[in-house]
Scaffold this motif. Structure first.
Motif, short mmCIF file in Angstrom:
data_model
loop_
_atom_site.label_atom_id
_atom_site.label_comp_id
_atom_site.label_asym_id
_atom_site.label_seq_id
_atom_site.Cartn_x
_atom_site.Cartn_y
_atom_site.Cartn_z
N LEU A 1 7.10 -5.07 -9.57
CA LEU A 1 7.10 -3.75 -9.49
C LEU A 1 8.63 -3.00 -8.98
O LEU A 1 8.89 -1.99 -9.20
N ALA A 2 9.46 -3.91 -8.30
CA ALA A 2 10.67 -3.63 -8.05
C ALA A 2 11.79 -2.97 -9.26
O ALA A 2 12.52 -2.37 -8.87
N ARG B 1 10.45 -1.13 -11.38
CA ARG B 1 10.37 0.48 -11.41
C ARG B 1 11.54 1.18 -10.57
O ARG B 1 12.20 2.15 -11.02
N PHE B 2 11.64 0.59 -9.49
CA PHE B 2 12.63 0.97 -8.55
C PHE B 2 13.99 0.94 -9.06
O PHE B 2 14.84 1.99 -9.06
N LEU C 1 10.75 -3.30 0.03
CA LEU C 1 11.21 -3.37 -1.50
C LEU C 1 11.95 -4.69 -1.58
O LEU C 1 11.70 -5.46 -2.76
N LYS D 1 0.05 -2.20 -9.72
CA LYS D 1 0.35 -1.45 -10.83
C LYS D 1 -0.86 -0.44 -11.18
O LYS D 1 -0.41 0.73 -11.80
N LEU E 1 8.85 3.87 -6.14
CA LEU E 1 8.50 3.38 -7.33
C LEU E 1 8.19 4.46 -8.51
O LEU E 1 8.35 4.02 -9.78
N CYS E 2 7.80 5.62 -7.98
CA CYS E 2 7.69 6.59 -8.97
C CYS E 2 8.56 7.49 -9.01
O CYS E 2 8.58 8.69 -9.90
#
Length: 525
Positions: A5-6, A8-9, A81, A193, A224-225
């Motif tokens: 998910l990193a 997404r950042f 993160l 997720k 992340l958003c």
């Protein structure tokens, strides 16, 4: 496909490097001492890179677990993160769960290292749970205690997140342990997720959103958003004690559009705004949870937040969100218990009466155990964002999860509830707090709700043990009022009980609002 998910950042950094990621409060005691640290997505990327390089230089690798038990700051968010990017596992401990449960969680975590404060770490020689872990202090270096800054490299470099699959560990969060020992919820990449997906689909995550979360994990989710987080000027270890004037100043200065948190946190803000004839007109979305709320509180929301959609979110450490109800619907609804609304899309909910020992369903799933519509039973949940297991704890998994034939697990919430004729969920108590009287089950929430509505009663709680049933009252109980309380209790079906007035009914450490019945039993029963 890389489930890390990193990524997404990193995509958000490329999309808007100069957008504010965080506004971090400093000097939160008063307006005179209050200052802020503003961090853009580009700035935050640099901090993540430095911690990532520091972890590599210190010999940490994919799969290693690190406990984070430190004040929320730009450093702890960046460090989390960095862990994600390396495929390491952040073990997030909420200081609000209390020291006894914290020590149990440290013992159960399987972590190689802990990031914390001197107040805890200085006693490391006396705490066996800390003996074989590397210890890093965010505020003071000692013999045997490294400085947290040792994990912060001077080097900034571009990086690609470690390749992960959907079942790789992402995050471990511990339950509040409201009925006993805290359990480590093992969140894999798919689970996190799907949780983010649910949040994005059901809550405002537009590009102009400015969030003000008193649930610390939302700050991490927000980067992340791709939205901006203003961290509330509070001590997260004691969420109900803060300077409301400073917090309102933050909300007004940054035109907060979205806010979430516990009832105790929100009530203090609402009370301050009403007492000072103030409004926050920028707020568009407010969500709160953690315990039942009062109708008086709900009635004040439209006064102080005239432009906001206000809703109650039902969820838990293992699965959030589960269901929601708007405050206006709550105010206009009558029924026994606490209305928490309709399940979110993707959430399968069942109301069941289960046998004493059950760990899996056959192809009929929960159908053989479902109660009739309107009857009370245990609330169980299934969905893609439901945590499937407890970390290194197969016993807790067997006791709280039920395996389906498709390999997915149902989560036993431990809550008792019913579904009304409109498909809405009402909670009436916890399974472990159910009162047995003359062969019938009586649930505490509906009775406590009536008692709490009586003037001069601040809070009530009903407890049963082998010595009988006790009604605890926090407030001023004169003789005439005692007679009224007795009458209400008898009307509910309970005939033999004792009433006990105490100065304070204990509440949970995390939300500072939910009755701590375990502690109440220990103290008074």
């Amino acid at each position: 496909m890389n489930y890390n998910l990193a990524q997404r950042f990193l995509d958000n950094v490329k999309k808007h490097p100069d957008k504010l990621a965080f506004v971090i409060p400093k000097g939160i005691e008063s307006l005179d001492s209050y200052t802020e640290l503003k961090i853009t997505y580009k700035d935050f990327y640099h901090e993540v890179s430095k911690y990532r390089n520091g972890l590599i230089e210190s010999g940490y690798k994919k799969g290693d677990r690190v406990i984070i038990l430190a004040p929320i700051s730009e450093k702890t968010y960046a460090f989390m993160l960095a862990l994600f990017s390396l495929g390491m596992v952040a073990v997030f401990l909420d200081p609000g769960i209390g020291i006894k449960k914290i020590l149990n969680a440290i013992s159960d975590s399987g972590a190689k290292a802990i990031i914390s404060i001197d107040k805890l770490l200085k006693y490391h020689l006396l705490i066996p749970q800390l003996w074989f872990k590397k210890k890093y202090s965010v505020d003071k270096k000692r013999v045997g205690i490294r400085a947290f800054d040792e994990l912060h490299s001077n080097e900034v470099s571009e990086f690609t997140p470690e390749s992960l699959n959907e079942l790789d560990h992402a995050l471990i969060t511990f339950t509040s342990g409201s009925t006993g020992r805290s359990k480590g919820s093992d969140r894999n990449m798919k689970n996190v997720k799907e949780q983010i997906k649910s949040i994005e689909e059901n809550w405002n995550c537009s590009s102009d959103t400015v969030d003000f979360p008193s649930f610390p994990m939302f700050g991490f989710m927000n980067v992340l958003c791709g939205i901006t987080t203003v961290v509330p000027a509070v001590d997260f270890a004691n969420i109900a004690k803060f300077n409301a004037e400073v917090v309102i100043h933050q909300m007004e200065k940054w035109n907060i559009t979205r806010m979430c948190g516990s009832f105790a946190f929100n009530k203090k803000i609402v009370d301050y705004l009403k007492e000072n004839n103030k409004q926050v007109k920028s707020l568009k979305n407010l969500a709160f949870g953690g315990c039942p709320v009062t109708k008086d509180f709900c009635e004040n929301l439209s006064i102080v937040y005239p432009n906001s959609k206000c809703e109650i979110i039902y969820g838990s450490t293992e699965v959030a969100p589960i269901s929601t109800v708007e405050v206006n619907e709550l105010l206009n609804s009558k029924g026994q218990g606490f209305l928490v609304g309709r399940p979110y899309t993707g959430v399968q909910l069942g109301i069941v009466k289960l046998p004493t020992h059950i760990s899996e369903f056959d192809e009929r799933e929960h159908t053989p155990y479902e109660v009739k519509n309107g009857d009370v039973g245990e609330v169980i949940i299934k969905g893609n964002h439901v945590v499937q297991t407890y970390v290194d704890n197969p016993k807790a998994t067997r006791e709280n999860k039920i395996l389906s034939v498709n390999g997915q697990r149902w989560h036993r919430t431990g809550d008792c509830g019913r579904i009304d004729e409109r498909g809405r969920l009402w909670l009436v108590g916890r399974t472990k707090d159910t009162i047995t009287n003359a062969g019938k089950e009586v649930h505490p929430y509906p009775i406590e709700e009536v008692l709490d509505g009586i003037q001069d009663i601040n809070r009530s709680a009903i407890i049963q043990n082998n010595k009988g049933i006790t009604i605890f009252i926090e407030g001023n109980l004169v003789n005439t009022l005692r007679d009224k309380v007795s009458s209400i209790i008898k009307d509910s079906g309970l005939q033999e009980f004792k009433i006990k007035v105490i100065s304070k009914i204990p509440v949970d450490d995390r939300h500072n609002s939910k009755i701590n019945r375990v502690k109440l039993r220990e103290m008074h029963v």
